[in-house]
Write a protein that holds these residues in place. Sequence first.
Motif, PDB file in Angstrom:
ATOM      1  N   LEU A 182       0.834  -1.208   0.000  1.00 34.01           N
ATOM      2  CA  LEU A 182       0.000   0.000   0.000  1.00 34.01           C
ATOM      3  C   LEU A 182       0.867   1.256   0.000  1.00 34.01           C
ATOM      4  O   LEU A 182       0.599   2.211  -0.736  1.00 34.01           O
ATOM      5  N   ASP A 183       1.907   1.238   0.830  1.00 36.84           N
ATOM      6  CA  ASP A 183       2.790   2.395   0.924  1.00 36.84           C
ATOM      7  C   ASP A 183       3.523   2.642  -0.386  1.00 36.84           C
ATOM      8  O   ASP A 183       3.636   3.787  -0.846  1.00 36.84           O
ATOM      9  N   GLU A 184       4.015   1.557  -0.988  1.00 32.25           N
ATOM     10  CA  GLU A 184       4.744   1.683  -2.255  1.00 32.25           C
ATOM     11  C   GLU A 184       3.827   2.199  -3.359  1.00 32.25           C
ATOM     12  O   GLU A 184       4.226   3.048  -4.168  1.00 32.25           O
ATOM     13  N   SER A 185       2.602   1.687  -3.404  1.00 33.80           N
ATOM     14  CA  SER A 185       1.642   2.133  -4.409  1.00 33.80           C
ATOM     15  C   SER A 185       1.323   3.616  -4.246  1.00 33.80           C
ATOM     16  O   SER A 185       1.250   4.355  -5.232  1.00 33.80           O
ATOM     17  N   VAL A 192      -3.745   3.946  -3.971  1.00 32.81           N
ATOM     18  CA  VAL A 192      -3.634   2.499  -3.783  1.00 32.81           C
ATOM     19  C   VAL A 192      -4.247   1.807  -4.998  1.00 32.81           C
ATOM     20  O   VAL A 192      -5.440   1.965  -5.270  1.00 32.81           O
ATOM     21  N   THR A 193      -3.452   1.074  -5.747  1.00 33.71           N
ATOM     22  CA  THR A 193      -3.928   0.417  -6.956  1.00 33.71           C
ATOM     23  C   THR A 193      -4.617  -0.908  -6.640  1.00 33.71           C
ATOM     24  O   THR A 193      -4.497  -1.447  -5.540  1.00 33.71           O
ATOM     25  N   ARG A 199      -2.474  -7.796  -3.540  1.00 35.08           N
ATOM     26  CA  ARG A 199      -1.271  -8.322  -2.905  1.00 35.08           C
ATOM     27  C   ARG A 199      -1.324  -8.140  -1.389  1.00 35.08           C
ATOM     28  O   ARG A 199      -0.868  -9.010  -0.629  1.00 35.08           O
ATOM     29  N   THR A 200      -1.865  -7.019  -0.960  1.00 41.89           N
ATOM     30  CA  THR A 200      -1.981  -6.780   0.484  1.00 41.89           C
ATOM     31  C   THR A 200      -2.959  -7.761   1.107  1.00 41.89           C
ATOM     32  O   THR A 200      -2.739  -8.249   2.227  1.00 41.89           O
ATOM     33  N   LEU A 201      -4.035  -8.075   0.388  1.00 48.45           N
ATOM     34  CA  LEU A 201      -4.992  -9.054   0.892  1.00 48.45           C
ATOM     35  C   LEU A 201      -4.310 -10.401   1.098  1.00 48.45           C
ATOM     36  O   LEU A 201      -4.552 -11.088   2.102  1.00 48.45           O
ATOM     37  N   TRP A 202      -3.450 -10.785   0.176  1.00 47.66           N
ATOM     38  CA  TRP A 202      -2.726 -12.046   0.304  1.00 47.66           C
ATOM     39  C   TRP A 202      -1.767 -11.994   1.489  1.00 47.66           C
ATOM     40  O   TRP A 202      -1.641 -12.953   2.252  1.00 47.66           O
ATOM     41  N   ARG A 203      -1.100 -10.859   1.677  1.00 49.66           N
ATOM     42  CA  ARG A 203      -0.196 -10.728   2.824  1.00 49.66           C
ATOM     43  C   ARG A 203      -0.978 -10.818   4.140  1.00 49.66           C
ATOM     44  O   ARG A 203      -0.531 -11.446   5.095  1.00 49.66           O
ATOM     45  N   LEU A 204      -2.126 -10.187   4.173  1.00 51.56           N
ATOM     46  CA  LEU A 204      -2.959 -10.242   5.367  1.00 51.56           C
ATOM     47  C   LEU A 204      -3.387 -11.678   5.660  1.00 51.56           C
ATOM     48  O   LEU A 204      -3.411 -12.114   6.810  1.00 51.56           O
ATOM     49  N   GLY A 205      -3.731 -12.397   4.599  1.00 52.51           N
ATOM     50  CA  GLY A 205      -4.126 -13.789   4.772  1.00 52.51           C
ATOM     51  C   GLY A 205      -2.992 -14.639   5.306  1.00 52.51           C
ATOM     52  O   GLY A 205      -3.167 -15.436   6.231  1.00 52.51           O
ATOM     53  N   ARG A 206      -1.794 -14.452   4.746  1.00 53.32           N
ATOM     54  CA  ARG A 206      -0.642 -15.234   5.207  1.00 53.32           C
ATOM     55  C   ARG A 206      -0.308 -14.953   6.660  1.00 53.32           C
ATOM     56  O   ARG A 206       0.179 -15.837   7.381  1.00 53.32           O
ATOM     57  N   SER A 207      -0.587 -13.735   7.109  1.00 52.19           N
ATOM     58  CA  SER A 207      -0.292 -13.401   8.499  1.00 52.19           C
ATOM     59  C   SER A 207      -1.158 -14.188   9.476  1.00 52.19           C
ATOM     60  O   SER A 207      -0.836 -14.298  10.658  1.00 52.19           O
ATOM     61  N   LEU A 208      -2.278 -14.736   8.976  1.00 55.34           N
ATOM     62  CA  LEU A 208      -3.179 -15.505   9.830  1.00 55.34           C
ATOM     63  C   LEU A 208      -2.849 -17.000   9.863  1.00 55.34           C
ATOM     64  O   LEU A 208      -3.502 -17.762  10.574  1.00 55.34           O
TER      65      LEU A 208
END
Length: 262
Positions: A182-185, A192-193, A199-208
């Motif tokens: 998000l920051d890079e975008s 935010v693209t 990609r952020t949604l996937w990162r959030l999912g992996r964190s769980l």
Amino acid sequence: MGEAITDRHVVAALRPFVRATGPMVDALREADPFGLVAGSEAGEAGEEPELKPKSRARLVEGLRSVRVPGTTAWSRMAAGERTDWWINRVGRFTSLLTAVPGLGGALADRLPIQDTLGAASQGVLLCAIAGERGVTDVGDRVRLVAWVLFEREIPAELAQGRFAGHDTAEEDAETGKLTEELDESSRRYGKVTLKASARTLWRLGRSLLAISDELEKRPSGRFYHHAIGMLPVVGMVGGYFGERAGLKRVAKRADEWFARNT
């Protein structure tokens, strides 16, 4: 048998998740798409250019009436209407992303991909709904997500991260990693693209994945959605409608939580 997942494990995973999710949905909520809010305020103050073409004026007026975050129409909507918008409009997009692994049928079902993305999507929408209800505290959102998705009643003090072994610096670092896209975008494009959001949604999912056993508890579709999801290719269809049905249950459980806690 693996180690039992405690409330502390759930809180440790959800605090950076909620903190990373909050800025994304709050930025969308407070945004002024197309400069409509600013334009509306200028018009009310008599600052609209007198020679603006009628066609452009009609277009701007029409855009102001669109029910999206930041518009005049949005500010006039009740909390329940905003909740429906998140579930029915944004929820279609997140459900589609979550259902994509269903293309692999039973093979994909053996992997935690769909539950991972599904839990992340539901968590994102829960934080958005919480914002519409005025619930902005991280601890309160942690308790909301834990109760709705994992059927966990987390004590308020624990949800605030007040327990032995909690590392604030580690939580800050993890939150920063989750929001890197998000920051890079924002730096590169000034917004935010769609790609950064996915990609952020996937990162959030992996964190769980640290509490992967809990992900199976999240609200999902009916047995026939799961049955269709076991089939190659058309499994995506079953997955999509299953996620949509799950989101409706998420909204219902969220209403119950707000009724009890706010």
